[in-house]
Design an enzyme around this catalytic site. Structure first.
Site, short mmCIF file in Angstrom:
data_model
loop_
_atom_site.label_atom_id
_atom_site.label_comp_id
_atom_site.label_asym_id
_atom_site.label_seq_id
_atom_site.Cartn_x
_atom_site.Cartn_y
_atom_site.Cartn_z
N GLY A 1 46.60 10.33 -27.46
CA GLY A 1 45.40 10.26 -27.28
C GLY A 1 44.78 10.27 -25.63
N ASP A 2 45.47 9.71 -24.80
CA ASP A 2 45.15 9.60 -23.38
C ASP A 2 45.38 11.04 -22.87
OD1 ASP A 2 44.39 7.03 -22.89
OD2 ASP A 2 46.62 6.35 -22.93
N THR A 3 46.78 11.73 -23.07
CA THR A 3 46.83 13.03 -22.59
C THR A 3 45.80 14.15 -22.92
OG1 THR A 3 49.29 12.30 -22.26
CG2 THR A 3 48.73 14.51 -22.36
N ALA B 1 42.75 13.65 -21.28
CA ALA B 1 42.70 14.08 -19.86
C ALA B 1 42.48 15.77 -19.82
CB ALA B 1 44.41 13.81 -19.15
#
Length: 397
Positions: A172-174, A177
């Site tokens: 989810g973070d990547t 980003a």
């Protein structure tokens, strides 16, 4: 093909102020730095928590060495007036500001876009949060693990009837980003077209990236299938529902992944596993016809793979031009000659003298490629030089 010119990366001259911590915001900064941006990372007095996450060498995470390569570290306490004033001054001299705080935090600190853009109309502000800057969930805390669940991904991960699993990395973070990087590049393009006397660099804007939306954006046919047919896709283990055959298959000493779902590929695969009868079966000539018989097809494939070691299966199917691969561990990646030939594993030396393999730069540009920049900074290493630069720029203005 153009001759690579590493001295002229595509984002040279772009100044970025990174206020985010941990993964999503800093991954954006890392990617921009890889392509030449001057990324000034603002850290709290005790540093970005990522400095001490997972495995450490001399007290510093080796993950930090990847996430913060090519950046400059400045320590500012944003909970105090002096730190906030310094951020306002830095933002006035930057092209892009990255933040991934809870919505409303920047405004509470007097660092909202209205304030910062008044001094710098060309400023582009990337805001990454769990649920976005608006909507009923705006103020809820949101981490990648939750975003993957709310975005629809986690429900599909795992075996039918069992608890969902996670990928083992913060997808989810990547994903957020990467959407953030796209947003920055789009906003820079728009800014370049909107130059005026009041905004010599052009007008900036706010980029609102939500973790759950970044996951949801990658969910392929999930929503239209539900909208049209009421179909709720369910977890299917290593298979890909509606695509046949595509699965992980047991071998004598491990497993391989095979993608045999193209019509001509399917015929080559069936002949390679000794099932010409299935290759020539008109009832299996298209994916739509194969899907109802996927269990029969998978059983035929695994009857062949299970009697052979992984290396033999891979060699035979590669010779037949069938997409196949071993399931790599990081040890396999580190030993793989293709990774090395493509520059996807680079050796760096950290500021504390550790020789370390790190991922190379993607994507690959022919004329203005990115590069792995300077080693990740020590905490506050660039306070003096960045603040001196700020004073110089202010004097020049």
């Amino acid at each position: 093909m153009d001759t690579p010119n590493p001295a002229a990366p595509p984002l040279a001259g772009l100044r970025v102020l990174e206020l985010g911590q941990l993964i999503a915001g800093p991954f954006v900064g890392k990617t921009l730095a890889d392509f030449g941006a001057d990324v000034i990372k603002v850290e709290p007095p005790d540093g970005d928590p990522l400095r001490v996450w997972r495995l450490l060498h001399d007290g510093t995470s080796v993950w930090w060495q990847v996430q913060s390569r090519g950046k400059r570290s400045v320590v500012l306490d944003l909970r105090g007036d002096d730190g906030r004033a310094a951020v306002r001054a830095l933002a006035a001299e930057c092209d892009v500001l990255i933040e991934n705080f809870k919505p409303g935090t920047m405004e509470k600190w007097g660092l909202g876009y209205d304030v910062l853009s008044a001094a710098n109309p060309g400023l582009i502000m990337l805001r990454i949060s769990g649920y976005g800057q608006s909507g009923p969930y705006r103020d809820l805390p949101g981490f990648a693990v939750v975003a993957e669940a709310v975005g629809g991904l986690r429900h599909l991960m795992g075996e039918p009837g069992r608890a969902p699993v996670r990928a083992g990395v913060s997808l989810g973070d990547t994903l957020a980003a990467l959407h953030g990087v796209i947003g920055v590049l789009l906003a820079l393009q728009a800014r370049a077209r909107d130059v005026s006397p009041a905004a010599p660099k052009g007008r900036g804007q706010v980029i609102d990236v939500a973790l759950y939306e970044s996951v949801f954006n990658c969910m392929e046919s999930l929503l239209p299938e539900y909208s049209a047919f009421g179909a709720v896709r369910q977890p299917a283990g290593s298979a890909l529902p509606g695509i046949a055959p595509s699965n992980a298959y047991r071998c004598a000493d491990g497993r391989v992944v095979i993608g045999g779902n193209g019509d001509s590929i399917f015929r080559r695969l069936m002949r390679a596993v000794g099932r010409a009868d299935l290759a020539d079966d008109p009832g299996l000539s298209t994916n739509a016809l194969r899907v109802p018989r996927v269990a029969e097809i998978d059983a035929a494939i695994e009857a062949w793979t299970s009697a052979r070691p992984v290396a033999e299966v891979v060699a035979a199917l590669q010779a037949a031009s069938v997409p196949v691969g071993r399931i790599y561990t990081v040890a396999d990646i580190a030993a793989d000659p293709h990774y090395r030939a493509r520059g996807m594993i680079e050796r760096v030396v950290t500021r504390d003298g550790l020789a370390l393999d790190v991922p190379g730069v993607v994507p690959r540009l022919s004329r203005t490629p990115g590069r792995v920049g300077a080693p990740a900074p020590r905490l506050g290493e660039h306070n003096e030089v960045v603040l001196a630069l700020l004073r110089r720029d202010g004097d020049a203005g």
